[in-house]
Write a protein that holds these residues in place. Structure first.
Motif, mmCIF file in Angstrom:
data_model
loop_
_atom_site.group_PDB
_atom_site.id
_atom_site.type_symbol
_atom_site.label_atom_id
_atom_site.label_comp_id
_atom_site.label_asym_id
_atom_site.label_seq_id
_atom_site.Cartn_x
_atom_site.Cartn_y
_atom_site.Cartn_z
ATOM 1 N N PRO A 38 0.805 -1.233 0.000
ATOM 2 C CA PRO A 38 0.000 0.000 0.000
ATOM 3 C C PRO A 38 0.831 1.272 0.000
ATOM 4 O O PRO A 38 0.280 2.352 0.219
ATOM 5 C CB PRO A 38 -0.813 -0.139 1.291
ATOM 6 N N TYR A 39 2.115 1.160 -0.196
ATOM 7 C CA TYR A 39 2.980 2.332 -0.162
ATOM 8 C C TYR A 39 3.967 2.251 -1.326
ATOM 9 O O TYR A 39 4.161 1.182 -1.923
ATOM 10 C CB TYR A 39 3.735 2.414 1.167
ATOM 11 N N PRO A 40 4.610 3.356 -1.687
ATOM 12 C CA PRO A 40 5.571 3.343 -2.798
ATOM 13 C C PRO A 40 6.749 2.419 -2.502
ATOM 14 O O PRO A 40 7.318 2.433 -1.397
ATOM 15 C CB PRO A 40 6.032 4.802 -2.899
ATOM 16 N N PHE A 41 7.100 1.610 -3.489
ATOM 17 C CA PHE A 41 8.253 0.722 -3.393
ATOM 18 C C PHE A 41 8.993 0.778 -4.722
ATOM 19 O O PHE A 41 8.377 0.729 -5.789
ATOM 20 C CB PHE A 41 7.809 -0.715 -3.121
ATOM 21 N N TYR A 42 10.327 0.909 -4.645
ATOM 22 C CA TYR A 42 11.090 0.906 -5.883
ATOM 23 C C TYR A 42 12.504 0.405 -5.637
ATOM 24 O O TYR A 42 12.992 0.352 -4.504
ATOM 25 C CB TYR A 42 11.123 2.291 -6.544
ATOM 26 N N VAL A 43 13.137 -0.005 -6.742
ATOM 27 C CA VAL A 43 14.541 -0.431 -6.736
ATOM 28 C C VAL A 43 15.313 0.597 -7.547
ATOM 29 O O VAL A 43 14.934 0.914 -8.678
ATOM 30 C CB VAL A 43 14.716 -1.834 -7.351
ATOM 31 N N LEU A 44 16.384 1.134 -6.942
ATOM 32 C CA LEU A 44 17.137 2.182 -7.643
ATOM 33 C C LEU A 44 18.605 1.816 -7.788
ATOM 34 O O LEU A 44 19.148 1.030 -6.997
ATOM 35 C CB LEU A 44 16.988 3.534 -6.934
ATOM 36 N N ASN A 45 19.218 2.362 -8.820
ATOM 37 C CA ASN A 45 20.638 2.160 -9.104
ATOM 38 C C ASN A 45 21.457 2.960 -8.090
ATOM 39 O O ASN A 45 21.295 4.175 -7.963
ATOM 40 C CB ASN A 45 20.949 2.621 -10.531
ATOM 41 N N ALA A 46 22.343 2.256 -7.358
ATOM 42 C CA ALA A 46 23.073 2.910 -6.271
ATOM 43 C C ALA A 46 24.092 3.925 -6.771
ATOM 44 O O ALA A 46 24.502 4.807 -6.015
ATOM 45 C CB ALA A 46 23.780 1.853 -5.420
ATOM 46 N N GLU A 47 24.512 3.816 -8.017
ATOM 47 C CA GLU A 47 25.518 4.754 -8.547
ATOM 48 C C GLU A 47 24.854 5.943 -9.228
ATOM 49 O O GLU A 47 25.288 7.077 -9.059
ATOM 50 C CB GLU A 47 26.427 4.032 -9.530
ATOM 51 N N GLU A 48 23.778 5.674 -9.988
ATOM 52 C CA GLU A 48 23.143 6.735 -10.762
ATOM 53 C C GLU A 48 21.938 7.348 -10.055
ATOM 54 O O GLU A 48 21.405 8.363 -10.516
ATOM 55 C CB GLU A 48 22.700 6.187 -12.125
ATOM 56 N N TYR A 49 21.468 6.720 -8.973
ATOM 57 C CA TYR A 49 20.277 7.169 -8.243
ATOM 58 C C TYR A 49 19.006 7.062 -9.097
ATOM 59 O O TYR A 49 17.985 7.660 -8.770
ATOM 60 C CB TYR A 49 20.415 8.623 -7.758
ATOM 61 N N THR A 50 19.077 6.320 -10.191
ATOM 62 C CA THR A 50 17.914 6.189 -11.071
ATOM 63 C C THR A 50 17.050 5.019 -10.635
ATOM 64 O O THR A 50 17.547 3.993 -10.177
ATOM 65 C CB THR A 50 18.356 5.983 -12.526
ATOM 66 N N VAL A 84 25.178 -2.264 -5.549
ATOM 67 C CA VAL A 84 24.759 -1.900 -6.903
ATOM 68 C C VAL A 84 23.330 -1.357 -6.934
ATOM 69 O O VAL A 84 22.999 -0.535 -7.787
ATOM 70 C CB VAL A 84 24.891 -3.100 -7.867
ATOM 71 N N ARG A 85 22.482 -1.810 -6.014
ATOM 72 C CA ARG A 85 21.089 -1.365 -6.010
ATOM 73 C C ARG A 85 20.576 -1.249 -4.593
ATOM 74 O O ARG A 85 21.160 -1.805 -3.662
ATOM 75 C CB ARG A 85 20.198 -2.333 -6.800
ATOM 76 N N LEU A 86 19.455 -0.536 -4.462
ATOM 77 C CA LEU A 86 18.756 -0.407 -3.185
ATOM 78 C C LEU A 86 17.290 -0.717 -3.405
ATOM 79 O O LEU A 86 16.707 -0.285 -4.410
ATOM 80 C CB LEU A 86 18.872 1.019 -2.625
ATOM 81 N N ALA A 87 16.711 -1.478 -2.472
ATOM 82 C CA ALA A 87 15.264 -1.678 -2.456
ATOM 83 C C ALA A 87 14.700 -0.773 -1.365
ATOM 84 O O ALA A 87 15.059 -0.908 -0.189
ATOM 85 C CB ALA A 87 14.931 -3.137 -2.183
ATOM 86 N N GLU A 88 13.841 0.174 -1.766
ATOM 87 C CA GLU A 88 13.341 1.167 -0.824
ATOM 88 C C GLU A 88 11.828 1.088 -0.691
ATOM 89 O O GLU A 88 11.104 0.982 -1.685
ATOM 90 C CB GLU A 88 13.724 2.589 -1.277
ATOM 91 N N SER A 89 11.380 1.129 0.576
ATOM 92 C CA SER A 89 9.959 1.262 0.889
ATOM 93 C C SER A 89 9.747 2.634 1.511
ATOM 94 O O SER A 89 10.503 3.037 2.404
ATOM 95 C CB SER A 89 9.521 0.178 1.872
ATOM 96 N N ASN A 90 8.742 3.355 1.064
ATOM 97 C CA ASN A 90 8.465 4.698 1.560
ATOM 98 C C ASN A 90 7.086 4.699 2.223
ATOM 99 O O ASN A 90 6.049 4.677 1.536
ATOM 100 C CB ASN A 90 8.495 5.704 0.410
ATOM 101 N N ILE A 91 7.074 4.695 3.550
ATOM 102 C CA ILE A 91 5.829 4.607 4.311
ATOM 103 C C ILE A 91 5.471 5.989 4.843
ATOM 104 O O ILE A 91 6.271 6.618 5.557
ATOM 105 C CB ILE A 91 5.971 3.595 5.462
ATOM 106 N N ASP A 92 4.272 6.447 4.511
ATOM 107 C CA ASP A 92 3.798 7.764 4.938
ATOM 108 C C ASP A 92 3.453 7.709 6.426
ATOM 109 O O ASP A 92 2.540 7.003 6.853
ATOM 110 C CB ASP A 92 2.568 8.152 4.121
ATOM 111 N N ILE A 93 4.227 8.420 7.247
ATOM 112 C CA ILE A 93 4.002 8.427 8.696
ATOM 113 C C ILE A 93 3.619 9.825 9.170
ATOM 114 O O ILE A 93 3.799 10.160 10.343
ATOM 115 C CB ILE A 93 5.255 7.926 9.445
ATOM 116 N N THR A 94 3.060 10.620 8.252
ATOM 117 C CA THR A 94 2.707 12.000 8.616
ATOM 118 C C THR A 94 1.748 12.025 9.796
ATOM 119 O O THR A 94 1.950 12.768 10.773
ATOM 120 C CB THR A 94 2.076 12.712 7.414
ATOM 121 N N THR A 95 0.698 11.189 9.758
ATOM 122 C CA THR A 95 -0.293 11.153 10.837
ATOM 123 C C THR A 95 0.344 10.678 12.132
ATOM 124 O O THR A 95 0.092 11.240 13.212
ATOM 125 C CB THR A 95 -1.453 10.232 10.448
#
Length: 746
Positions: free
Chosen positions: A412-424, A503-514
């Motif tokens: 239910p939250y944004p998840f992505y894999v990014l290139n650790a060198e290019e940040y893409t 080489v890569r990162l798996a990132e989960s972004n959980i909205d904790i504003t509330t």
């Protein structure tokens, strides 16, 4: 050299003769003589031409009139002059005559001289150098050439890889050894000294010597080189040799025979090893786990191995009478020949398809085809592999990828894999709302550079992981689609390659504003509660202190019956003061959202609390059995409250006229155990767990029930344990177990 010696003697004699005699000798000798003065303007001397004799003038074209005062470089040029100057310096350094050969270019032509430089010393100072040169004669040149050839012959004879030997042939036809080179000595075990002047029989015995002499006489009689192989017993070993005998014929007679030998044993061994290698390669070909077929440019099979026959179900004879297109499903003969013809020699191509077995069944295959050139004809090495299992595995992996995509998409939250060198961002679910090639800092922060660079930097997960080599969690403020700031908890997990490089990162972004907003509200409430607690405790304690003071004063003005009531007032007031202290400790623990443990000295805290209890409860007996160990336990500043509540609890609920409390300690490897024993009424088994609950009181207790709950809370925070045991014959034992600081007290 005779002329040079004569000139030297003449020069030596002239130094003691009158000037007229010296001049006559100088002019008459045939050797070229030149005189140079030695000038010292600085540290290095300079040699200047002074005069020469007629012979020197004729050979060089240099005249004293034209060249007097010139340096060696002026006379001979830069190159020859530099070399000559080094020789003159050597003569000066030695202060003795020196001899050397030189070739010089003069106006009159090129000269090749044997030169002697003689220093002239006057009053201890070297003032003059006389150069006497004799032209090298043709005879001397021939001698040198012969010496050079002799040296070359010796070098060649001793250092060639072949074994060489030289035979002398007497006028009566007797053949005798003349010399061996080092290689021949190494192989035969005999030196030149061992064999010189001996016949083959004398040198090697009857049997071997007779064999050798027979070959030598064959060469002697035919007067032509002969080559043959022979098997010799040398140094106790059988060796195979290829020997060449070359006669040296002078005036129609063989005077010497030169023999050269190459040991063929290693070559024979190599031939045998080569044959064994061929057999091994054939075994590898036949037993290879991959199917192998060799075919020509038309696809006709030349050879195949066992695995191919096993895979296809044909015999070797059947396959070698077939074309590869006979079992390659869907492979057109014309297309196949075009593919093979377009390949370069040693080029390898990979193709995938299906192979049909003899029984008509098929299986997926992967084939590597390499073009070879055997003779002038192309041949093709086809290495095939049944990839049924791999194909099935690829299907399974595809299913697993689909499953993983579904799981990631369901987050239910944004998840992505990014290139650790290019940040893409290379992969993302739909909640991330990104396009391939977007950078994480553009997507979440609207920045044009990474989070930890430029103005207002924030912790970057990539930098944190590179620093710690561990997954990290950071809080970031991201911008939503409307540009509103929202607080996200970013969970980043590293992905490494086989070399351990991030080489890569798996990132989960959980909205904790509330949640962050709620935590801030709690923080505000906690601060307000702490202020209220301090105010209430301060006011209550002030009032209780007044009650205690007035009660003490009142006790002096009442009779015996009244004093009992005053004592009850004092006891109640003291208990109330203790309750405020306990309430303070409980509140402090409750207000701590997260407390870190650190080393606290057990001996100092426990002894101080025992002393405090003794002073405030004079009627009770409190003593320490043995010695409290001087160790640090992992706790915090509330450790003293833990022991204070246990000690006072043991006295307050004691029904004996004289309460007795004993403190004992025991150190173990990883913890220390503290036992507080009293002689009170004890605690029923059913109540031993409940007494640590919040608000729980013991039998006939007039307390709040917070003290033991505080004890349990603190021990749990310290990763320790607390429990109650029965004392014999009566009373209770409160046991506390606390972890020891392993770094300080291993």
């Amino acid at each position: 050299m005779a002329g040079s010696d004569e000139s030297d003697r003449a020069l030596s004699a002239s130094q003691s003769q009158p000037a007229s005699v010296t001049e006559a000798i100088f002019t008459a000798v045939e050797d070229a003589i030149a005189v140079f003065t030695v000038e010292r303007d600085g540290l290095e001397p300079t040699f200047r031409f002074q005069r020469n004799n007629h012979s020197h003038e004729e050979q060089t074209g240099i005249t004293a009139t034209a060249c007097r005062g010139r340096s060696l470089r002026d006379l001979l040029g830069e190159s020859d002059g530099t070399v000559a100057a080094s020789r003159f310096h050597e003569c000066v350094s030695r202060r003795d005559p020196i001899e050397y050969e030189e070739t010089l270019e003069f106006p009159a032509g090129t000269v090749e001289w044997q030169t002697t430089l003689t220093p002239i010393v006057e009053d201890g100072t070297l003032t003059t150098i006389v150069s006497v040169s004799q032209a090298v004669s043709e005879e001397t040149s021939r001698d040198r050439t012969l010496q050079s050839l002799q040296r070359a012959y010796e070098t060649l004879f001793e250092h060639v890889q072949d074994a060489l030997f030289l035979l002398d042939v007497g006028e009566d036809g007797t053949i005798r050894f003349q010399r061996f080179n080092e290689r021949e000595t190494e192989f035969t075990g005999k030196s030149t000294a061992d064999v010189r002047g001996k016949t083959p029989v004398e040198a090697f015995g009857d049997d071997l010597g007779a064999e050798l002499e027979a070959k030598y006489r064959e060469c002697l009689e035919c007067q032509e080189p002969i080559v043959y192989e022979e098997e010799l017993q040398l140094n106790g070993e059988t060796t195979v040799w290829q020997t060449k005998l070359t006669p040296i014929v002078v005036d129609g007679r063989v005077e010497q025979i030169v023999g050269s030998g190459q040991e063929m044993t290693a070559l024979k061994d190599r031939e045998q090893a080569l044959e064994e290698s061929r057999n091994r390669l054939r075994a590898l070909f036949d037993k290879s786990p991959d199917a192998i077929a060799v075919h020509d440019a038309a696809g006709e099979i030349i050879d195949t191995n066992e695995q191919n026959t096993e895979n296809l179900g044909y015999s070797h004879a059947e396959l070698t009478s077939m074309n590869v297109t006979d079992y390659e499903v869907g492979l057109d003969s014309e297309d196949a020949r075009e593919l093979w013809a377009a390949m370069d020699v040693d080029e390898t191509v990979k193709v995938e398809g299906k192979h049909e077995r003899k029984d008509g069944s098929t299986y997926p295959a992967e084939v590597w085809i390499t073009k070879l050139e055997i003779g002038d004809e192309p041949q093709y090495l086809a290495v095939g592999r049944d990839i049924t299992e791999r194909t099935e595995r690829e299907r399974e992996l595809a299913a697993e990828r689909d499953f993983l995509d579904t799981v990631i998409e369901s987050l239910p939250y944004p998840f992505y894999v990014l290139n650790a060198e290019e940040y893409t961002i290379e992969y993302a679910n739909s909640h991330a709302a990104v396009e391939t090639g977007d950078t994480c800092y553009e997507l979440t922060h609207g920045r044009d550079q990474p989070c930890d660079e430029g103005e207002d930097p924030v912790p970057c997960p990539i930098a944190e992981i590179e620093r710690t080599d561990e997954p990290v969690t950071v809080e970031h403020v991201h911008l939503d689609e409307e540009g509103t700031e929202r607080t996200f908890q970013v969970h980043a997990n590293p992905i490494y390659d086989d070399d351990g490089t991030l080489v890569r990162l798996a990132e989960s972004n959980i909205d904790i504003t509330t949640r962050v907003k709620y935590e801030r509200q709690l923080e505000t409430q906690r601060d307000n509660l702490e202020v209220l607690n301090q105010v209430v405790r301060h006011d209550i304690r002030n009032d209780l202190q007044l009650v205690l003071a007035y009660a003490d004063t009142l006790a002096e003005y009442v009779d015996a019956d009244g004093k009992a009531y005053v004592e009850q007032v004092l006891t109640a007031a003291r208990d109330a003061v203790e309750i405020t202290e306990t309430a303070r400790d409980v509140t402090q623990v409750m207000l701590q959202s997260d407390a870190d443990r650190y080393p606290v000295n057990l001996q100092q805290i426990l002894e101080a609390e025992v002393d405090n209890v003794r002073s405030s409860h004079e009627r009770a007996v409190v003593y320490i059995e043995g010695t409290i160990p001087d160790v640090d336990v992992l706790a915090d500043e509330m450790l003293e409250s833990l022991f204070r509540n246990l000690l006072k609890n043991a006295i307050r609920h004691n029904d004996k006229e004289i309460p007795s409390v004993t403190v004992t300690t025991m150190r173990a490897d990883t913890h220390v155990r503290i036992r507080i024993t009293d002689n009170g009424p004890g605690i029923r088994d059913a109540h031993k767990e409940q007494i640590f609950e919040e608000g729980e009181k013991g039998l006939d207790s007039d307390g709040t029930g917070l003290g033991l709950h505080l004890v349990k809370t603190l021990v749990t925070r310290y990763d320790g344990r607390v429990w109650v045991e029965d004392n014999d014959p009566d009373g209770s034992i409160f046991v506390v177990e606390l972890p020891v600081d392993a770094e300080k007290d291993p």
